[in-house]
Design a protein around this motif. Structure first.
Motif, short mmCIF file in Angstrom:
data_model
loop_
_atom_site.label_atom_id
_atom_site.label_comp_id
_atom_site.label_asym_id
_atom_site.label_seq_id
_atom_site.Cartn_x
_atom_site.Cartn_y
_atom_site.Cartn_z
N ASN A 186 0.63 -0.90 -0.01
CA ASN A 186 -0.19 0.41 0.22
C ASN A 186 0.66 1.22 -0.15
O ASN A 186 0.57 2.28 -0.89
CB ASN A 186 -0.87 0.24 1.66
N MET A 187 1.57 1.52 0.80
CA MET A 187 2.72 2.61 0.92
C MET A 187 3.46 3.18 -0.54
O MET A 187 3.66 3.93 -0.77
CB MET A 187 3.48 2.37 1.80
N LEU A 188 4.28 1.61 -1.13
CA LEU A 188 5.21 1.88 -2.46
C LEU A 188 3.90 1.82 -2.74
O LEU A 188 4.51 2.95 -4.48
CB LEU A 188 5.91 0.16 -2.53
N ALA A 189 2.66 2.05 -3.30
CA ALA A 189 2.12 2.24 -4.74
C ALA A 189 1.12 3.34 -4.62
O ALA A 189 1.69 4.87 -5.07
CB ALA A 189 0.66 1.24 -4.29
N GLU A 190 1.48 4.54 -3.27
CA GLU A 190 1.17 5.38 -2.73
C GLU A 190 2.17 6.37 -3.60
O GLU A 190 2.21 7.60 -3.91
CB GLU A 190 0.79 6.05 -1.65
N LYS A 191 3.79 6.04 -3.23
CA LYS A 191 4.91 6.33 -3.21
C LYS A 191 4.87 6.64 -5.01
O LYS A 191 5.66 7.51 -5.45
CB LYS A 191 6.12 6.00 -3.01
N ALA A 192 4.67 5.98 -6.01
CA ALA A 192 4.48 5.33 -6.81
C ALA A 192 4.85 6.83 -7.86
O ALA A 192 5.05 7.02 -8.73
CB ALA A 192 4.55 3.65 -7.77
N PRO A 193 2.46 6.68 -7.98
CA PRO A 193 3.29 7.87 -9.05
C PRO A 193 2.75 9.54 -8.43
O PRO A 193 2.90 10.37 -9.62
CB PRO A 193 1.20 7.97 -9.14
N LYS A 194 3.24 9.79 -7.58
CA LYS A 194 3.44 10.47 -7.01
C LYS A 194 4.59 11.21 -7.68
O LYS A 194 6.33 11.05 -7.86
CB LYS A 194 4.61 11.55 -5.61
N ALA A 195 4.98 12.36 -8.48
CA ALA A 195 6.01 13.55 -9.40
C ALA A 195 6.28 14.44 -9.33
O ALA A 195 5.26 14.97 -8.74
CB ALA A 195 5.09 13.42 -11.16
N LYS A 196 7.95 14.98 -9.32
CA LYS A 196 8.03 16.06 -8.83
C LYS A 196 7.87 17.01 -9.29
O LYS A 196 8.03 17.10 -11.07
CB LYS A 196 9.59 15.74 -8.72
N THR A 197 7.37 18.07 -9.71
CA THR A 197 7.02 19.52 -10.57
C THR A 197 8.37 21.11 -9.70
O THR A 197 8.51 20.36 -8.91
CB THR A 197 5.66 19.73 -10.33
N ARG A 198 9.10 21.15 -11.07
CA ARG A 198 10.00 22.12 -11.42
C ARG A 198 8.76 23.28 -11.23
O ARG A 198 7.97 23.75 -11.61
CB ARG A 198 10.93 21.85 -12.31
N ARG A 199 9.39 23.54 -9.85
CA ARG A 199 8.38 24.60 -9.19
C ARG A 199 10.09 26.37 -9.59
O ARG A 199 10.87 26.18 -9.31
CB ARG A 199 7.77 25.22 -8.19
N SER A 200 9.33 27.28 -10.11
CA SER A 200 10.56 27.92 -10.47
C SER A 200 9.53 30.10 -9.84
O SER A 200 8.95 29.94 -9.58
CB SER A 200 10.22 28.37 -12.01
N ARG A 201 10.62 30.36 -9.33
CA ARG A 201 9.99 32.17 -8.67
C ARG A 201 9.38 33.35 -9.58
O ARG A 201 9.43 34.08 -9.42
CB ARG A 201 11.39 32.38 -7.75
N ARG A 202 10.17 32.54 -10.98
CA ARG A 202 9.63 33.59 -11.90
C ARG A 202 8.01 33.93 -12.38
O ARG A 202 7.71 32.82 -12.47
CB ARG A 202 9.90 33.59 -13.75
N GLY A 203 7.51 34.59 -12.84
CA GLY A 203 5.98 34.94 -12.51
C GLY A 203 5.39 35.22 -14.08
O GLY A 203 4.32 35.74 -13.85
N GLY A 204 6.40 34.69 -15.05
CA GLY A 204 5.79 34.73 -16.24
C GLY A 204 4.24 33.50 -16.23
O GLY A 204 3.53 34.17 -16.88
N LYS A 205 4.39 32.85 -16.10
CA LYS A 205 3.36 31.85 -16.31
C LYS A 205 2.12 32.24 -15.48
O LYS A 205 0.88 32.34 -15.58
CB LYS A 205 3.66 30.19 -16.09
N LYS A 206 2.20 32.73 -14.10
CA LYS A 206 1.23 33.04 -13.20
C LYS A 206 0.56 34.20 -14.16
O LYS A 206 -0.55 33.99 -14.00
CB LYS A 206 1.85 33.78 -11.88
N ALA A 207 1.67 34.94 -14.31
CA ALA A 207 0.58 36.93 -15.09
C ALA A 207 -0.13 36.14 -16.57
O ALA A 207 -1.76 36.50 -16.61
CB ALA A 207 1.59 36.82 -16.12
N GLU A 208 -0.15 34.62 -16.99
CA GLU A 208 -0.88 34.29 -18.08
C GLU A 208 -1.86 33.44 -17.88
O GLU A 208 -3.36 33.24 -17.86
CB GLU A 208 -0.17 33.21 -19.00
#
Length: 173
Positions: free
Chosen positions: A121-143
């Motif tokens: 159960n714990m191994l299945a929960e960890k597998a689909p979790k994908a890392k996302t890159r977060r940037s501090r630039r506001g370019g995508k937020k404005a759009e």
């Protein structure tokens, strides 16, 4: 003074304590998860993890050393076979202790100790979790900002319709 007395004696003499920990370790290896008191689980973790580390290198010396602790051929086969495959790339921390509450009779703290790599159960929960890159630039937020404003304009139009039936209900009484 308690200098150099780090492990829990579990209110038992040496022979009884070694037999208890050996039997708990055999049960943990065979069943992959056992329920016991929290103190015994913590003592078992200190006893079993070095044995599991030994099983990573399968040679006669390690088998004899582990057998001198466990005295059970089936547990040795399981440890050096199935368990060794799963923990081969893990650098320690083979067990997990989860508190399960208190025992009814004497209110002792109970815990579940399990081998980490065998909890599906714990191994299945960890597998689909994908890392996302977060940037501090506001370019995508404005759009992305104008898109949420459109549904907000519709929300006030729906609110009076929902309030009207509620206002009529007290008047009908």
């Amino acid at each position: 003074m308690r200098h150099n007395k780090k492990f829990n004696h579990l209110s038992r003499k040496k022979g009884h304590r070694e037999a208890l920990l050996s039997n708990l370790a055999i049960s943990l290896i065979m069943h992959k998860r056992i329920f016991t008191t929290l103190a015994k689980a913590k003592a078992l973790r200190m006893y079993a993890e070095p044995l599991i580390t030994r099983c990573k290198k399968d040679d006669m010396n390690n088998r004899r050393l582990v057998f001198s602790y466990l005295q059970n051929k089936e547990a040795i086969k399981e440890l050096f076979g199935v368990v060794a495959e799963k923990v081969a790339d893990r650098p320690g921390g083979y067990t997990r202790i989860l508190k399960t509450g208190h025992r009814l009779g004497d209110n002792a703290e109970m815990a579940m100790i399990e081998l980490v790599d065998f909890n599906e159960n714990m191994l299945a929960e960890k597998a689909p979790k994908a890392k996302t890159r977060r940037s501090r630039r506001g370019g995508k937020k404005a759009e992305a900002a104008p898109a949420p404003e459109a549904p907000k304009a519709e929300a006030p139009a729906e609110a009076p319709e929902a309030e009207a039936p509620a206002a009529e209900a007290p008047a009908a009484e």
